[in-house]
Structure formats: C-alpha cells, structure tokens
Write a protein that holds these residues in place. Sequence first.
Motif, PDB file in Angstrom:
ATOM      1  N   UNK A 615       0.814  -1.217   0.000  1.00 50.03           N
ATOM      2  CA  UNK A 615       0.000   0.000   0.000  1.00 50.03           C
ATOM      3  C   UNK A 615       0.843   1.260   0.000  1.00 50.03           C
ATOM      4  N   UNK A 616       2.004   1.196   0.566  1.00 48.60           N
ATOM      5  CA  UNK A 616       2.878   2.372   0.642  1.00 48.60           C
ATOM      6  C   UNK A 616       4.298   1.958   0.254  1.00 48.60           C
ATOM      7  N   UNK A 617       5.073   2.862  -0.318  1.00 50.17           N
ATOM      8  CA  UNK A 617       6.475   2.522  -0.591  1.00 50.17           C
ATOM      9  C   UNK A 617       7.271   2.448   0.705  1.00 50.17           C
ATOM     10  N   UNK A 618       8.364   1.754   0.618  1.00 48.13           N
ATOM     11  CA  UNK A 618       9.235   1.662   1.792  1.00 48.13           C
ATOM     12  C   UNK A 618       9.673   0.235   2.056  1.00 48.13           C
ATOM     13  N   UNK A 619      10.374   0.076   3.168  1.00 50.05           N
ATOM     14  CA  UNK A 619      10.861  -1.245   3.562  1.00 50.05           C
ATOM     15  C   UNK A 619       9.920  -1.801   4.628  1.00 50.05           C
ATOM     16  N   UNK A 620       9.201  -2.824   4.249  1.00 48.07           N
ATOM     17  CA  UNK A 620       8.234  -3.436   5.149  1.00 48.07           C
ATOM     18  C   UNK A 620       8.715  -4.827   5.531  1.00 48.07           C
ATOM     19  N   UNK A 621       8.513  -5.160   6.800  1.00 47.93           N
ATOM     20  CA  UNK A 621       9.096  -6.412   7.307  1.00 47.93           C
ATOM     21  C   UNK A 621       8.096  -7.554   7.321  1.00 47.93           C
ATOM     22  N   UNK A 622       8.615  -8.743   7.050  1.00 50.60           N
ATOM     23  CA  UNK A 622       7.933  -9.982   7.443  1.00 50.60           C
ATOM     24  C   UNK A 622       8.812 -10.560   8.549  1.00 50.60           C
ATOM     25  N   UNK A 623       8.237 -10.805   9.718  1.00 49.72           N
ATOM     26  CA  UNK A 623       9.094 -11.358  10.783  1.00 49.72           C
ATOM     27  C   UNK A 623       8.286 -12.133  11.806  1.00 49.72           C
ATOM     28  N   UNK A 643      14.520 -14.700  11.897  1.00 56.29           N
ATOM     29  CA  UNK A 643      13.314 -14.839  11.077  1.00 56.29           C
ATOM     30  C   UNK A 643      12.801 -13.465  10.640  1.00 56.29           C
ATOM     31  N   UNK A 644      13.453 -12.901   9.648  1.00 52.79           N
ATOM     32  CA  UNK A 644      13.087 -11.571   9.193  1.00 52.79           C
ATOM     33  C   UNK A 644      13.421 -11.444   7.709  1.00 52.79           C
ATOM     34  N   UNK A 645      12.463 -10.889   6.969  1.00 51.19           N
ATOM     35  CA  UNK A 645      12.652 -10.647   5.532  1.00 51.19           C
ATOM     36  C   UNK A 645      12.142  -9.235   5.256  1.00 51.19           C
ATOM     37  N   UNK A 646      12.830  -8.515   4.386  1.00 52.30           N
ATOM     38  CA  UNK A 646      12.394  -7.164   4.032  1.00 52.30           C
ATOM     39  C   UNK A 646      11.639  -7.206   2.702  1.00 52.30           C
ATOM     40  N   UNK A 647      10.472  -6.533   2.691  1.00 53.42           N
ATOM     41  CA  UNK A 647       9.782  -6.287   1.421  1.00 53.42           C
ATOM     42  C   UNK A 647      10.107  -4.842   1.039  1.00 53.42           C
ATOM     43  N   UNK A 648      10.780  -4.688  -0.079  1.00 54.10           N
ATOM     44  CA  UNK A 648      11.175  -3.348  -0.514  1.00 54.10           C
ATOM     45  C   UNK A 648      10.173  -2.887  -1.573  1.00 54.10           C
ATOM     46  N   UNK A 649       9.296  -1.949  -1.173  1.00 51.92           N
ATOM     47  CA  UNK A 649       8.228  -1.495  -2.068  1.00 51.92           C
ATOM     48  C   UNK A 649       8.604  -0.150  -2.683  1.00 51.92           C
ATOM     49  N   UNK A 650       8.606  -0.099  -4.013  1.00 53.43           N
ATOM     50  CA  UNK A 650       8.944   1.151  -4.726  1.00 53.43           C
ATOM     51  C   UNK A 650       7.674   1.956  -4.960  1.00 53.43           C
TER      52      UNK A 650
END
Length: 650
Positions: A615-623, A643-650
């Motif tokens: 929904x928004x740009x930025x670095x969003x975490x899955x953890x 247990x952490x992954x970054x979703x990098x949304x442009x």
Amino acid sequence: MLVQPIDYFLVVWFVLAIASTLYVAVDQYRNNPEPVVMKWGFILVTLYMGPIGLLLYVLADKEPRPGEHEAFIKPLWKQGIGSTIHCVAGDATGIILAAAITAWLGLPMWIDLIAEYLAGFGFGLFIFQSLFMQSMLGGTYWENVRRSLLPEFISMNFMMAGMAPVMSFLMMGRDMRAMEPTELVFWGVMSLGVIAGFILAYPSNVWMVARKLKHGLMTERPPESGPGTMSGHGDHATDQDKMPAQPHSKHEGHGAGAGDDRKHAQYDEHGAKPSGHGGHAMSTDATTPQLAAVGGISVLALALGMVAPANWLNMTLSARAVGGAIMPRGMIMDRDTPAEAMRDMAAAHPRNMTASFDLGVRGDQELPYRLEGGVKVFELRPSQVRWQILPNVAVDAYAYNNQVPGPRIRIRQGDRVRINVTNGLPEETTVHWHGLILPNQMDGPAEITQDPIRPGGSYAYEFTATQHGTYFYHPHAKPDRTQALGLYGALIIDPSNPSDEIAADHDYVIQLQEWLKREGLTYPAMPMEGGFPNYFTINGKAYPSTDTIRMKVGETLKVRFIGTNNGFIHPMHIHGGPFEVVARDGETIPPSARFLADTINVGPGQRYDVVWKAQRPGKWLIHCHIPHHTTNNNVEQRGGGGLMVVIDVQ
Ligand SMILES: [Cu+2]
C-alpha cells in the motif's frame, strides 16, 4: 580430527609427552645409574604422564652430578615415587591396553572397568613386578608373585580408585569421542587418569616402602662408570655373600634409610643379571592389623572409584553405542539416559561433511525432473554439508541435494510422480510427503509403512498428486534429529484448473527453521534442556542474509508460510497493512471464510498462504513476533536477525 579447543591443547600435550619421554629414555640409558626395570618404569610413566613424568624423574631420580645417585634417591618421598612409578608403569599399561581393546570390542563401560582392573593388576603383578623385578629381588618367579601380591594389590587398588572415576566421567561426559581410541581425547583421558591414579597410589607406596613391603629407587652402576671404580680392576662380582662391597658394582637405596644395613645385589658389567640367590628380598616390619587396615581402605577406595560414578552415569554405554558423540551443553544425561537419546541429540560430526557452500548459494531451487513413460521422475539425495546461514556462521547441516531447504518440488495436480531417494547420510532416513493423499506404502513413516532407508540405500516413492496447494516433504525417521539438522523442502502443487489458483503478482515461499550452533558444532535444535536454538532461518538464511522481496505499490504478494521447523510456533507478522489468509495446510479457504490479519501463528507442519498488498512505498518487514527469533545468537544485527525478511516497495 581437531574440532574443539581441547584437541589443540592435547596436540601440544602429546608433543611435550613424546619429547619428555625421549629425554627420559636417552638420559636413563646414557647417564642414569639404575636398574633396567626402573629405567623403563620412568620411560613408560613419562609417556603416560607427559611433562609431569619428566618432573618426577628430574626431581626424584635423575642423578644430579656423577656419583650422587645413591645419596640423592635416599629420601623417603623419592623412594615412594620410585615405588609408585613401577606400580603405575605396569598397571597403567595393562589398563590402557584393556581400555583400547574393550572399546574396540564395543563392551559396556562397567565391563570395561572390570577388564581394566584385572588387566592392570595382572600386568603389574605378573609382568612388571614379578618378571622384571625378579632380577632385583632374586628368588623364583612364583616366589616373587607371592611376595608382590599384597603390595601390588594395595597399590593397584588406589591406582584404579583414582583412574576409574576420571575415565568414567570424562569418557562419558559431553565429549564422548573420549571413548574412541582413534581420538586424541581418549589418550588425553588416559593420561589424566594415570596422573590421578598416581596421586592416589603415592601415599600407600610411601608407607609400603617405609615398611619394607616394596622397593623404591635403586642405584646400579656398570663397572666402568661407578664412582668407586678403580683403574685396573678387572674382576667382577659373582657372589654377593662373598663380595658385598664390590666398589665398581653398587646397587643400593632400596627403601627408606634401609640401604646400608642390607646386602647389596651384585651385577655384572651387563647390568641386569641377578648375581645370586636372595637378591634384595626384604622382610617387612608392618603388622597384620596395619596391613589389614591399609588393604581394607584400598579396597574401599577401589569400590568407591569403580561404583560411585554409576550414580550419575549410564555405565551400560559402550564406545560402539555412543563413541564419537559430542553432546550439547545443558543436556540432562543421567544414569537412565539411553544411548539412543544421546545419539539423537549429538552434534552433526564435522568430519562427516561432504561439501561446503558459501552464503551466496541458496536452497529451495526448483528440482528438475525427467519424464519416464508419463511419470515425472525426481532424484533426492540427503547428505551432510556445511551450510552458510550468515557471513560468519555456517551450520553442519543435513541437506537434500546440497541445499537447505531442500530443492523445491513443483508439480501439477494430476501428475504422476516418482521420487528416488538415495541415502547419503550416516543414518537411516525416509521421506514423508506432508499432507498428501497417497498409497500408504508411499507415506514414509519408518518402521510403520516401510523399512528405513539405510545409509547408501534407496527407495522410490511414486504417487499421483490429487490435491493442489502448498505442501512440504521431510524425513520420517528420527525427524527430531534429522529434520532439525536441515532436511525439509517445499512441495508446491499447481492446480490442474488454473482458475483454482489464487493469483498474486509475486509468490514467495517462507520455510522456517531453528538451529543450535555452539562452539563450532551444530546440534539438532529441540525444545528440551540443552537443545534450545540460538539461530533461526528463513529459507536457510538468517537476516540480514535473507532475501529482499522487491515489488511496487499496488502489487500483491502471496506468501506461503511453511512450518518446516520442529520446535516452535512462530507468530509470523507482516508490516504495512493486513494480509488475507487464503489457504491453510494446502486447502484453499472459500471466499466467505477468508479473513484479514496481520499475524498468523505458524506451527510445525502448518502452512498458511496469505496475500498482502503493497500500500505504501518503503521497507516493510515480514518477521516472527517472538523477538528472540529475530536475533542471531541473541544479537540484533542491523535492526534484527533470524526470522526476518524485508519487502522493498517502490
Ligand atoms: Cu518465532
């Protein structure tokens, strides 16, 4: 194999021991004027006790300056050392031989100890005391056996009282490589045991020398080098009764301050020949009550040393059952803990690793197949590899096809598949196809639907995929060990009818895992004492070495969470807005039952497919929302870990 700090210490120790032994051997034969049996006593004891043997030799026995040996060895404490030396040299040789043989035969520890005692006593009495000392003592062999029996018994009892608990506790401690004669730690334990045995046997030897029950140190000079050697003396003593003070062939110092009032054995120039009857026979002044008391205490000490460890240790373990296993700190091992439990929790042995992969190598690669008569044929081969989970952290893992997670098996609903599994592990395995409807023979539980696949063996699993969705495979033979060490992989079945697929712009599989890596060793993580994990991975890597998912605002991401881990329920959370839970355990949830959430508890074996919209740009975490699971060895690195992954949304 050098895998622990103790191994490096022991290399140094044994180098020193060999150097010390060489020094003592050369010095004994070149310079030290004493009987052959004592020369060998010191040589053997220095081999077993390393620099400590050298210390005893230099302080108590080595002639300080030419001609001084007779006076130098007189003090009772030195005589006691001499007496202990030739007890320990014989007994320890027997004990060590028995320990190596019983380990090789795979006999349990309690039999090992009894065999060691008998061998030590037998070797000490029949060979070292009676045979080798016969030249000192004179008399027949059996007279010597009879005469040596009680002193040898007392000394051996104390020796074993010291050695047995050291061996029991250290051989069956954390590092059970100590049970294997092929490992350096085995010999380290033997050395420490001999040192403990020596310390315990020493006081009784001092007493026995003082009471003339045993010989201490002696001097024996070849004619050429004796202090009193007169030039021109060409004759040699042949009869001690006639020539008690032959100047160039002295032999004295047997027993505290008793050397001068007793006859001196005479030796010819070759050194070790008994020169007459009687020799150094002594008569003790110890009383029967004294002997009974000392003997009784020695028996008590022996019983304590042999039996007491059984309060804490399982004395039925054998080198064959647990030898080589290194146990995690904190595991409760008591007298009831079976060998199987220990093997299950033991570290994956570094020497078994067949390959090593760096951080850039990723698991979960789609597995290619070949078509054979309409059947998709896959090959799976579990083996042991060193797998990098962080820049400076590698685990000794069990891996399918050299990958952690194992390769992704991607098939279509309705496919006929055959998966040939070849076992490259040092232990049995099977494969279970978690969640699938298939013939019972193909289901995988070891001992229940099939014989386990032995090391080197293989098994073909064949079935038709009737379902679709997110599944996974894992071993069903000792999964608490082998799955915890890395055996698992995704099994993704696409629907035969494409409209059954819940579409998203991106599809990302998350396979969870817990690891226990300490002191260079990888143990299977388990929710029990000593088994708690300290590293956590998503798809075989810990944050910050996990993937980054790249997408654009407005796109959707399907995350397939798979509980491939064994120990914990991980509350998996995504930042930046809720996701919709669209499938659970491979089963698509009907639209009316789908729900929005931002955290979902993924338990071992469970799968959740969720669709998240950027929904928004930025670095969003899955953890994971257990903060300890987002650390690496309890350390937060660059904002997290595990247990952490970054979703990098442009
Ligand atoms: Cu967690």
